[in-house]
Structure formats: C-alpha cells, structure tokens
Scaffold this motif. Structure first.
Motif, mmCIF file in Angstrom:
data_model
loop_
_atom_site.group_PDB
_atom_site.id
_atom_site.type_symbol
_atom_site.label_atom_id
_atom_site.label_comp_id
_atom_site.label_asym_id
_atom_site.label_seq_id
_atom_site.Cartn_x
_atom_site.Cartn_y
_atom_site.Cartn_z
ATOM 1 N N LEU A 1 0.838 -1.192 0.000
ATOM 2 C CA LEU A 1 0.000 0.000 0.000
ATOM 3 C C LEU A 1 0.877 1.247 0.000
ATOM 4 O O LEU A 1 1.793 1.372 0.808
ATOM 5 C CB LEU A 1 -0.919 0.006 1.223
ATOM 6 C CG LEU A 1 -1.934 -1.131 1.342
ATOM 7 C CD1 LEU A 1 -2.838 -0.898 2.554
ATOM 8 C CD2 LEU A 1 -2.763 -1.284 0.073
ATOM 9 N N ARG A 2 0.555 2.162 -0.898
ATOM 10 C CA ARG A 2 1.345 3.375 -1.076
ATOM 11 C C ARG A 2 0.501 4.352 -1.890
ATOM 12 O O ARG A 2 -0.624 4.008 -2.290
ATOM 13 C CB ARG A 2 2.667 3.048 -1.790
ATOM 14 C CG ARG A 2 2.491 2.373 -3.141
ATOM 15 C CD ARG A 2 3.784 1.716 -3.603
ATOM 16 N NE ARG A 2 3.750 1.330 -5.023
ATOM 17 C CZ ARG A 2 3.157 0.234 -5.480
ATOM 18 N NH1 ARG A 2 2.532 -0.588 -4.663
ATOM 19 N NH2 ARG A 2 3.174 -0.050 -6.786
ATOM 20 N N PRO A 3 0.989 5.556 -2.156
ATOM 21 C CA PRO A 3 0.150 6.528 -2.857
ATOM 22 C C PRO A 3 -0.420 6.041 -4.182
ATOM 23 O O PRO A 3 -1.565 6.365 -4.518
ATOM 24 C CB PRO A 3 1.103 7.718 -3.035
ATOM 25 C CG PRO A 3 1.997 7.635 -1.834
ATOM 26 C CD PRO A 3 2.227 6.167 -1.616
ATOM 27 N N ARG A 4 0.340 5.280 -4.968
ATOM 28 C CA ARG A 4 -0.198 4.806 -6.243
ATOM 29 C C ARG A 4 -1.420 3.920 -6.035
ATOM 30 O O ARG A 4 -2.404 4.025 -6.789
ATOM 31 C CB ARG A 4 0.875 4.052 -7.038
ATOM 32 C CG ARG A 4 0.354 3.439 -8.349
ATOM 33 C CD ARG A 4 -0.330 4.463 -9.235
ATOM 34 N NE ARG A 4 -0.811 3.881 -10.491
ATOM 35 C CZ ARG A 4 -1.636 4.504 -11.330
ATOM 36 N NH1 ARG A 4 -2.085 5.720 -11.046
ATOM 37 N NH2 ARG A 4 -2.011 3.913 -12.447
ATOM 38 N N ILE A 5 -1.386 3.057 -5.039
ATOM 39 C CA ILE A 5 -2.547 2.199 -4.776
ATOM 40 C C ILE A 5 -3.733 3.055 -4.339
ATOM 41 O O ILE A 5 -4.880 2.807 -4.738
ATOM 42 C CB ILE A 5 -2.203 1.150 -3.705
ATOM 43 C CG1 ILE A 5 -1.037 0.274 -4.177
ATOM 44 C CG2 ILE A 5 -3.428 0.300 -3.376
ATOM 45 C CD1 ILE A 5 -1.302 -0.495 -5.454
#
Length: 249
Positions: free
Chosen positions: A38-42
């Motif tokens: 999980l990270r900004p792109r997700i």
C-alpha cells in the motif's frame, strides 16, 4: 483514508476509498495490491475506482510482516534498478503469504468490506494486481455467492502445475472475469494464459482473458519503471465495464 481492521492473525491497515460525489449505498470492491504494498499509487487507483460509484477496500495483505510504513519501498522505483531493489525486499513476502494464510484473510476482507458504512447489500467485486490477482481469484472462488466480478491484471501464477493453483477452483465461481495479462511475462507465460482460458471455459464462466501486447509485468503501476500508460487505461476501461455490468446491472 487509512483504517485498521481485524484480520485472521492480527490487525491490518487498509485503504478505504469512497466516491467523492453521490449518495450511497454503493457496491463494494476489494482491491488487492501488488507486491510493493500500500502506497500513494494504490490509493490513487482505489480512488479512481471509487469515483465510478464504489466503496473500495484495499487491505495490507502483508500485515503479518509489518505496518504499511515499515514495508513501504524505500527507493525510487521509477528506475529499473530501483524497482529491482524493491523487488528483492518485497518478493520473499509474497512467497510467505501461502494459501492457508490467504484463505482466512480473504474471509476477513469480505466481512470487513460488508461492515463499512455505505456499502450496499448486493454482490461485490474484486480486482488484483501482480500477486494480488491470485488473491482476487481466490476470493471469487471461495465466496461465489457474494463475488459477481473479478479482475486480474499483470497477474502471476494464476494457472500453474501446483495442486493449489487458483485456476483449479474456478468451477466454484459464479463471477464474471476479466484478465489483462502482461506481454512476455515469465510469471504468466502464454501456455499459462491458455491453461487459464481452458479452465474458465470448462467452468462455463463469462470471461475475457487477453494478453496486452507490449505491456510489461506491472504495467499499471505509475510509480515504477514498468508503467505502460496505454495498457493502464485499457485495464481501467475493461475493469469499469466489468464492475458496472455486474454490480450495477
């Protein structure tokens, strides 16, 4: 936004994305991340899906290994070298998320999605990326009475010779499936794509099972060197048609 939810072996963080306009209830969708977590792109991808009129839950499926912050890629994945370095840290976690662990987790994700505010009582959808595509298929085959739509994009290991391969349980599913495979993908070679197609057909399922020409493994991840804009937009179009055609019909 991030929330904490009870999972099979502890507490897991999860992204919840809701439509920015409109009044619920909305159909629910489980979003399974790729190996990089999980990270900004997700969060961006989950929000785009949510704005089609869905409540999206994206759990940290590696919660046993650490928090989202602890597992986040530390380098720049927009270069080939950076992506490979991140992969060396992430890929062992994929192997440790065995099917005997994933099964109880999937039960929890389905339950947790249902308990979110503004989620409609009807069928749900799921979509997965990279190793998340396997989890999406396992969700559709283990909860056939609830999952009406399943997408899998640049997935790996969907149809192997392993006795626990996800494709072997497609006979349990009732969902409509859309697969967008990466081109020249060692984790999902043409013979595996064909094997998956045969299993979908044998199960009598409505499905699209296509290789996206020229699109590398990981093509939807704009924060990595694998990003392929055309394939990414194609995947969003096909995913939206799948979800709208099954969950809003």
């Amino acid at each position: 936004m991030f929330i904490e939810i009870p999972a099979a072996d502890g507490t897991a963080e999860a992204i919840v994305a809701r439509p920015t306009t409109g009044e619920g209830p909305f159909p629910g969708v489980i979003f399974y991340m790729d190996a990089f977590g999980l990270r900004p792109r997700i969060q961006e991808m989950a929000q785009r899906i949510a704005d089609w009129g869905y409540v999206v839950l994206a759990p940290n499926v590696f919660y046993r290994e650490g928090t989202v912050a602890e597992l986040a890629p530390s380098g720049d994945m927009s270069t080939q070298e950076g992506r490979e370095a991140a992969g060396k840290a992430a890929f062992p976690r994929v192997g440790r998320l065995t099917s005997d662990k994933a099964g109880p987790d999937i039960d929890a994700w389905v339950r947790d999605l249902r308990e979110l505010d503004s989620v409609a009582d009807g069928p749900i959808g799921t979509t997965g990326y990279c190793m998340g595509a396997r989890l999406a298929v396992r969700t559709a085959t283990s909860h056939p009475e609830q999952v009406a739509a399943c997408g899998g994009f640049h997935g790996g290991g969907l149809a192997t010779e392993d006795p626990d391969s996800p494709h072997l349980r497609l006979g349990n599913a009732r969902a409509r499936f859309v697969f967008g495979h990466a081109d020249h993908d060692r984790s999902m070679a043409p013979d595996a794509v064909a094997r998956l197609g045969e299993a979908l057909q044998a199960a009598g399922l409505e499905a699209s099972n296509e290789i996206y020409g020229g699109a590398p493994h990981g093509y939807s991840m704009a924060d990595t060197s694998a990003f392929h804009p055309e394939a990414t937009e194609r995947h969003f179009q096909e995913l939206r048609a799948l979800l709208d055609g099954t969950l809003k019909a």
